[in-house]
Scaffold this active site. Structure first.
Site, PDB file in Angstrom:
ATOM      1  N   ARG A  64       0.986  -1.281  -0.055  1.00 40.16           N
ATOM      2  CA  ARG A  64       0.127  -0.051   0.149  1.00 40.16           C
ATOM      3  C   ARG A  64       0.859   1.246   0.162  1.00 40.16           C
ATOM      4  NH1 ARG A  64       1.278   1.695   4.658  1.00 40.16           N
ATOM      5  NH2 ARG A  64       0.165   3.578   4.243  1.00 40.16           N
ATOM      6  N   GLY A  65       0.075   2.350  -0.014  1.00 40.27           N
ATOM      7  CA  GLY A  65       1.099   3.690  -0.211  1.00 40.27           C
ATOM      8  C   GLY A  65       1.352   4.068  -1.439  1.00 40.27           C
ATOM      9  N   ALA A  66       0.702   5.313  -2.045  1.00 38.59           N
ATOM     10  CA  ALA A  66       0.914   5.690  -3.248  1.00 38.59           C
ATOM     11  C   ALA A  66       2.291   5.393  -4.118  1.00 38.59           C
ATOM     12  CB  ALA A  66       0.449   7.332  -3.418  1.00 38.59           C
ATOM     13  N   ARG A  98      -6.500  -0.078  -7.272  1.00 46.12           N
ATOM     14  CA  ARG A  98      -6.846   0.943  -6.237  1.00 46.12           C
ATOM     15  C   ARG A  98      -7.210   2.199  -7.295  1.00 46.12           C
ATOM     16  NH1 ARG A  98      -5.067   0.553  -1.192  1.00 46.12           N
ATOM     17  NH2 ARG A  98      -6.243   2.203  -0.617  1.00 46.12           N
ATOM     18  N   GLN A 212      -3.701   2.349  10.184  1.00 46.34           N
ATOM     19  CA  GLN A 212      -2.406   2.488   9.492  1.00 46.34           C
ATOM     20  C   GLN A 212      -1.351   3.343  10.196  1.00 46.34           C
ATOM     21  OE1 GLN A 212      -5.468   2.911   8.020  1.00 46.34           O
ATOM     22  NE2 GLN A 212      -4.978   2.243   5.812  1.00 46.34           N
ATOM     23  N   ASP A 253      -2.139  10.410  -2.211  1.00 43.44           N
ATOM     24  CA  ASP A 253      -2.848   9.406  -3.046  1.00 43.44           C
ATOM     25  C   ASP A 253      -2.776  10.005  -4.515  1.00 43.44           C
ATOM     26  OD1 ASP A 253      -2.743   6.488  -1.373  1.00 43.44           O
ATOM     27  OD2 ASP A 253      -3.274   7.977  -0.284  1.00 43.44           O
TER      28      ASP A 253
END
Length: 377
Positions: A64-66, A98, A212, A253
């Site tokens: 995860r995470g842009a 996503r 998170q 994001d």
């Protein structure tokens, strides 16, 4: 107050396991991921042998995470190419995993373009697969370099806005090395302040419903020996009212062409609080997170997550009975509103920090100029 004080000693990586790596065992290439859904309790790796496995890892937030999603997407295309799967089909599936995170589509397109260009010029699928892998590795390296530059620019901005050190920074969600090829985005700035002796306190929003902040940012802060305190999201207002927050640092994001910032849900209320209390609200993201094709915040597609993430909680070693694999905390049949992100309008954003520098005030013209400067590099 549940609290963690700054520690002396070695500044360690949040984990000794790489967050993402490409391997080539005898049975064929694989993409190995640190499963972030298992942190901080255990460090477990997932092995993806094809794009569908990576899509599932992305949707489940194992990765995860842009910025990291962009890297993973590029490697996913390379994986499909190396294993002889349909590259176009894999690319579209990855891109749709996503929808809000623009970096994912950027990474996918970059590797796919390299693949198609090599295939067109050589007619050799092996050479094309190699080109896709090279593109992914280049993106991975560039993101690490961008992370270091963002940290430097962000620290300079903090010193300008908050001279004298003793900075008390509030952050939301997770934006450290677990989301990046380097040390992250917003968290990397706070880490730079810590290393420079300027960070007095890192306030870590718990970040509901998936925690998170509690699971990942606190984990990273502890490993780096940073002075941090964890708070529930709805406690942030009392911190502002008490004058305990000097700046808010968040990742992003997607950043629209007008400077609207999409980030983990809960970011927009922090921006409103920061404006009322005259506290700088700063977004930190690589230029790849800026999407010139999205004109404004209203045009950003906000991902809706499953309702069970709100109506259930998951605890290790506890029997589960809920439909989503957790313990129900709401009556059966409860409908949940669960957007993954919210959008902060540019007038509430003090500055946007990228590897190319910071812009303030945040305007469409300043953002376009920054992106043009990045393309020239």
């Amino acid at each position: 107050m549940a609290d963690q004080y700054a520690q002396t000693g070695e500044d360690k990586r949040p984990t000794d396991i790489p967050v993402l790596r490409w391997e080539e065992p005898p049975e064929g290439p694989v993409l190995v991921l640190l499963d972030q859904t298992r942190l901080p309790g255990e460090e477990v790796e997932l092995v993806c042998t094809d794009a569908p496995a990576l899509v599932e890892a992305i949707r489940s937030l194992a990765v995860r995470g842009a910025p990291l999603l962009g890297i993973a997407g590029a490697y996913g295309v390379a994986l499909a190419a190396a294993r002889g799967f349909d590259v176009e089909e894999a690319a579209r599936a990855l891109e749709d995993a996503r929808p809000t995170a623009v970096n994912l589509s950027v990474g996918v397109h970059r590797a796919e373009s390299a693949y198609r260009a090599a295939l067109a010029s050589t007619g050799d699928t092996t050479a094309a697969a190699t080109a896709a892998l090279t593109a992914a590795r280049t993106l991975h390296r560039e993101d690490a370099e961008a992370s270091a530059r963002m940290a430097a620019h962000g620290l300079a901005l903090l010193d300008e806005l908050l001279p004298g050190g003793g900075q008390r920074i509030l952050t939301h969600c997770n934006s450290g090395s677990l989301v990046s090829g380097g040390e992250g985005t917003a968290f990397a700035v706070a880490l730079a302040a810590h290393r420079a002796g300027r960070l007095r306190r890192l306030w870590v929003d718990e970040t509901r419903p998936l925690l998170q902040g509690a699971r990942l940012t606190a984990y990273e802060a502890a490993r780096h020996g940073m002075a941090y305190s964890l708070l529930t999201d709805n406690a942030a207002g009392s911190l502002f009212a008490a004058g305990e927050v000097d700046a808010v640092l968040i990742g992003a994001d997607r950043i629209a062409a007008d400077g609207s910032v999409a980030n983990k849900v809960g970011s927009y209320p922090l921006a409103v609080l920061a404006r009322y209390h005259h506290v700088p609200f700063i977004a930190v993201a690589p230029v790849t997170t800026v999407d010139p094709q999205t004109p404004d915040g209203a045009s950003i597609e906000v991902e809706q997550r499953p309702g069970f993430e709100v109506t259930e909680v998951t605890l290790p070693q506890v029997p589960v009975t809920g439909a989503g694999g957790g313990i129900p905390v709401a009556p059966l049949g409860t409908q949940a509103y669960n957007p993954a992100f919210d959008v902060t309008p540019p007038e509430l954003v003090t500055a946007i920090v990228t590897e190319e520098g910071a812009i303030s005030p945040v305007t469409a013209e300043a953002l376009a100029e920054l992106c043009a400067r990045s393309r020239q590099r």
